[in-house]
Design an enzyme around this catalytic site. Sequence first.
Site, PDB file in Angstrom:
ATOM      1  N   HIS A   1       0.880  -1.191   0.000  1.00  0.00           N
ATOM      2  CA  HIS A   1       0.000   0.000   0.000  1.00  0.00           C
ATOM      3  C   HIS A   1       0.908   1.229   0.000  1.00  0.00           C
ATOM      4  O   HIS A   1       1.640   1.451  -0.957  1.00  0.00           O
ATOM      5  CB  HIS A   1      -0.920  -0.116   1.219  1.00  0.00           C
ATOM      6  CG  HIS A   1      -2.044   0.863   1.292  1.00  0.00           C
ATOM      7  ND1 HIS A   1      -2.413   1.670   0.255  1.00  0.00           N
ATOM      8  CD2 HIS A   1      -2.910   1.176   2.315  1.00  0.00           C
ATOM      9  CE1 HIS A   1      -3.442   2.428   0.612  1.00  0.00           C
ATOM     10  NE2 HIS A   1      -3.756   2.149   1.859  1.00  0.00           N
TER      11      HIS A   1
ATOM     12  N   HIS B   1      -2.612  -2.353  -9.844  1.00  0.00           N
ATOM     13  CA  HIS B   1      -3.549  -1.732  -8.906  1.00  0.00           C
ATOM     14  C   HIS B   1      -4.806  -2.579  -8.859  1.00  0.00           C
ATOM     15  O   HIS B   1      -5.234  -3.103  -9.880  1.00  0.00           O
ATOM     16  CB  HIS B   1      -3.882  -0.307  -9.362  1.00  0.00           C
ATOM     17  CG  HIS B   1      -4.426   0.539  -8.266  1.00  0.00           C
ATOM     18  ND1 HIS B   1      -5.741   0.515  -7.904  1.00  0.00           N
ATOM     19  CD2 HIS B   1      -3.804   1.396  -7.427  1.00  0.00           C
ATOM     20  CE1 HIS B   1      -5.911   1.339  -6.893  1.00  0.00           C
ATOM     21  NE2 HIS B   1      -4.761   1.884  -6.578  1.00  0.00           N
TER      22      HIS B   1
ATOM     23  N   ASP C   1       2.661   5.340  -7.120  1.00  0.00           N
ATOM     24  CA  ASP C   1       3.937   5.252  -6.407  1.00  0.00           C
ATOM     25  C   ASP C   1       5.136   5.134  -7.329  1.00  0.00           C
ATOM     26  O   ASP C   1       6.276   5.237  -6.877  1.00  0.00           O
ATOM     27  CB  ASP C   1       3.922   4.039  -5.468  1.00  0.00           C
ATOM     28  CG  ASP C   1       2.864   4.189  -4.409  1.00  0.00           C
ATOM     29  OD1 ASP C   1       2.877   5.226  -3.744  1.00  0.00           O
ATOM     30  OD2 ASP C   1       2.020   3.294  -4.273  1.00  0.00           O
TER      31      ASP C   1
HETATM   32  C1  LIG Z   1      -1.316  -3.284  -5.967  1.00  0.00           C
HETATM   33  C2  LIG Z   1      -1.436  -4.810  -5.905  1.00  0.00           C
HETATM   34  C3  LIG Z   1      -1.279  -5.238  -4.417  1.00  0.00           C
HETATM   35  C4  LIG Z   1      -2.818  -5.217  -6.412  1.00  0.00           C
HETATM   36  O1  LIG Z   1      -2.926  -6.570  -6.253  1.00  0.00           O
HETATM   37  P1  LIG Z   1      -4.188  -7.440  -6.716  1.00  0.00           P
HETATM   38  O2  LIG Z   1      -5.258  -6.615  -7.288  1.00  0.00           O
HETATM   39  O3  LIG Z   1      -4.537  -8.286  -5.546  1.00  0.00           O
HETATM   40  O4  LIG Z   1      -3.600  -8.291  -7.903  1.00  0.00           O
HETATM   41  P2  LIG Z   1      -3.006  -9.738  -7.774  1.00  0.00           P
HETATM   42  O5  LIG Z   1      -1.980  -9.797  -6.693  1.00  0.00           O
HETATM   43  O6  LIG Z   1      -4.148 -10.703  -7.712  1.00  0.00           O
HETATM   44  O7  LIG Z   1      -2.268  -9.877  -9.168  1.00  0.00           O
HETATM   45  C5  LIG Z   1      -2.898 -10.298 -10.371  1.00  0.00           C
HETATM   46  C6  LIG Z   1      -1.823 -10.883 -11.272  1.00  0.00           C
HETATM   47  O8  LIG Z   1      -0.885  -9.857 -11.630  1.00  0.00           O
HETATM   48  C7  LIG Z   1       0.400 -10.156 -11.100  1.00  0.00           C
HETATM   49  N1  LIG Z   1       0.917  -8.893 -10.508  1.00  0.00           N
HETATM   50  C8  LIG Z   1       0.214  -7.965  -9.833  1.00  0.00           C
HETATM   51  N2  LIG Z   1       1.000  -6.937  -9.528  1.00  0.00           N
HETATM   52  C9  LIG Z   1       2.222  -7.225 -10.013  1.00  0.00           C
HETATM   53  C10 LIG Z   1       3.445  -6.541  -9.998  1.00  0.00           C
HETATM   54  N3  LIG Z   1       3.564  -5.341  -9.436  1.00  0.00           N
HETATM   55  N4  LIG Z   1       4.506  -7.128 -10.588  1.00  0.00           N
HETATM   56  C11 LIG Z   1       4.380  -8.339 -11.186  1.00  0.00           C
HETATM   57  N5  LIG Z   1       3.243  -9.040 -11.241  1.00  0.00           N
HETATM   58  C12 LIG Z   1       2.169  -8.486 -10.653  1.00  0.00           C
HETATM   59  C13 LIG Z   1       0.195 -11.200 -10.030  1.00  0.00           C
HETATM   60  O9  LIG Z   1       1.338 -12.012  -9.863  1.00  0.00           O
HETATM   61  C14 LIG Z   1      -0.978 -11.957 -10.606  1.00  0.00           C
HETATM   62  O10 LIG Z   1      -0.497 -12.804 -11.628  1.00  0.00           O
HETATM   63  P3  LIG Z   1      -1.148 -14.281 -11.824  1.00  0.00           P
HETATM   64  O11 LIG Z   1      -2.557 -14.027 -12.256  1.00  0.00           O
HETATM   65  O12 LIG Z   1      -0.302 -14.931 -12.853  1.00  0.00           O
HETATM   66  O13 LIG Z   1      -1.068 -14.952 -10.483  1.00  0.00           O
HETATM   67  C15 LIG Z   1      -0.353  -5.498  -6.780  1.00  0.00           C
HETATM   68  O14 LIG Z   1      -0.501  -5.096  -8.124  1.00  0.00           O
HETATM   69  C16 LIG Z   1       1.061  -5.218  -6.275  1.00  0.00           C
HETATM   70  O15 LIG Z   1       1.560  -5.937  -5.402  1.00  0.00           O
HETATM   71  N6  LIG Z   1       1.740  -4.163  -6.828  1.00  0.00           N
HETATM   72  C17 LIG Z   1       3.053  -3.798  -6.370  1.00  0.00           C
HETATM   73  C18 LIG Z   1       2.950  -2.970  -5.115  1.00  0.00           C
HETATM   74  C19 LIG Z   1       2.445  -1.574  -5.387  1.00  0.00           C
HETATM   75  O16 LIG Z   1       2.919  -0.897  -6.293  1.00  0.00           O
HETATM   76  N7  LIG Z   1       1.491  -1.136  -4.559  1.00  0.00           N
HETATM   77  C20 LIG Z   1       0.972   0.216  -4.631  1.00  0.00           C
HETATM   78  C21 LIG Z   1      -0.470   0.238  -5.000  1.00  0.00           C
HETATM   79  S1  LIG Z   1      -1.006   1.901  -5.217  1.00  0.00           S
END
Ligand SMILES: CC(C)(COP(=O)(O)OP(=O)(O)OC[C@H]1O[C@@H](n2cnc3c(N)ncnc32)[C@H](O)[C@@H]1OP(=O)(O)O)[C@@H](O)C(=O)NCCC(=O)NCCS
Length: 453
Positions: free
Chosen positions: A292, A331, A387
């Site tokens: 987050h 996201h 971010d």
């Molecule tokens: C923001 C976040 C937590 C959202 O997660 P979410 O909606 O739960 O999405 P998921 O974790 O289910 O990811 C969906 C798919 O995309 C992939 N994915 C998501 N974010 C990714 C990232 N930053 N890098 C690589 N792969 C990513 C996951 O591995 C998953 O792949 P799969 O379907 O093969 O298993 C996630 O994108 C993330 O961890 N981003 C990096 C941290 C970040 O920048 N956070 C700030 C948010 S404002």
Amino acid sequence: MPRSGSSPGAKEAPVARVATNDRPAGRESLTITDNRTGKAYEVPIENGTIKALALRDIKVSPEDFGLMTYDPAFTNTAHCKSRITMIDGDKGILNYRGYPIEQLAEHSTYLEVAYLILNGELPDRRQQEEWVHSITHHTFLHETMKRFIEAFRYDAHPMGIMVSAVAALSTFYKEASNIFDPVGRRSQMVRLIAKMPTLAAFAYRASVGLPFVYPDNDLSYTGNFLNMLFRMAEAKYRPNPVLERALDVLFILHADHEQNCSTLAMRAVGSSHPDPYSAVAAGIAALYGPLHGGANEMVLRMLKEIRSKDCVPEYIQRVKQGQTRLMGFGHRIYKNYDPRARIIKQIADQVFEVTGRNPLLDIALELERIALQDDYFVSRKLYPNVDFYSGLIYQSMGFPVETFPVLFAIPRTSGWLAQWEEMLLDPEQKIARPRQVYAGAPRRDYIQMDERV
Ligand SMILES: CC(C)(COP(=O)(O)OP(=O)(O)OC[C@H]1O[C@@H](n2cnc3c(N)ncnc32)[C@H](O)[C@@H]1OP(=O)(O)O)[C@@H](O)C(=O)NCCC(=O)NCCS
């Protein structure tokens, strides 16, 4: 009422299957046939949702508890009605109280936006002057807070200090527990918005062993924050106007973001009716996590780890193999482009004209270029989020990496408070208490120690 959010990501498999029936179309209701009993139920649809409690009537026998929804991480559950922030994740739209983020970032100030978020309307001139005056005159902390902050270890993370310091503030304002007194509630909200920059600056100065700088009421909200952070021996600190405005716009972009993890924490903790300081402390704790508000810090660490533009393809490979995540990408809601990221990219150019180009920018641009044409990222709808570039700006402005999530927490305080107040005054809200699917051991009898194998 339009729904805020986005449609499921491309990779999410459909759970419900389409079945045909012979009822006429056009009714705002859902007919559910329970194939266990053969009974059909008609459930009203309102605002594109059905009430989860309606499912409770679907039972196989009178003793049956009834159906529930299973929704880990609330990916498809609206847990409140809100009038504050609207996001259309598929189109990349973000509005506060109906005003597009692009217009607010261009024309408004953070304090005006905070007023808008809290009150629902933009202030007139007199309201704006009174609001700015009251925030400016509540920036000082009780002197014992200095000792409290100094008591942390020299290398304490400022977010850890913020969580504790904000919670500690509740002990100074005992009347803060009268959360249903509208005047008192507003006083605590002003205090919180006003004191967050002071707490953050003191936490930073303590961590680098510098004396605390008291607020300067002649300066703007962000100008004063820069003063408390960076003033050294000069008699009067004069913030660079480009950097002051850039920080103000960054604060506007971070002010609210509807039902994210920290807002959920604020609402959930607030629903048991503690004072707002305790609830904001919960919001800060949720924001601290790297998924987050901690993500901007992680982006910087990632860019440093990659070291050079040439190493980007290798890093992308590691991400695709699942060894690591591309921080600042992806996201839960935005499946097109984060509109805040677009504005931040423009601010970055203005800031770098003053501070000089951040050498990590080339790595970031190369990461974005490669990722946006790679099927792994495209098929999962992974785009730069707020971010991805904000950390580069903060670093160029002289903020240490550890303070990045704090720079998120300060402006988000107005959003948390608006959401908290909305929750408190919503007659449909109660103490937050979700259900579970119990998957543990069935009932069994206690076994004496010497009888256990
Ligand atoms: C923001 C976040 C937590 C959202 O997660 P979410 O909606 O739960 O999405 P998921 O974790 O289910 O990811 C969906 C798919 O995309 C992939 N994915 C998501 N974010 C990714 C990232 N930053 N890098 C690589 N792969 C990513 C996951 O591995 C998953 O792949 P799969 O379907 O093969 O298993 C996630 O994108 C993330 O961890 N981003 C990096 C941290 C970040 O920048 N956070 C700030 C948010 S404002």
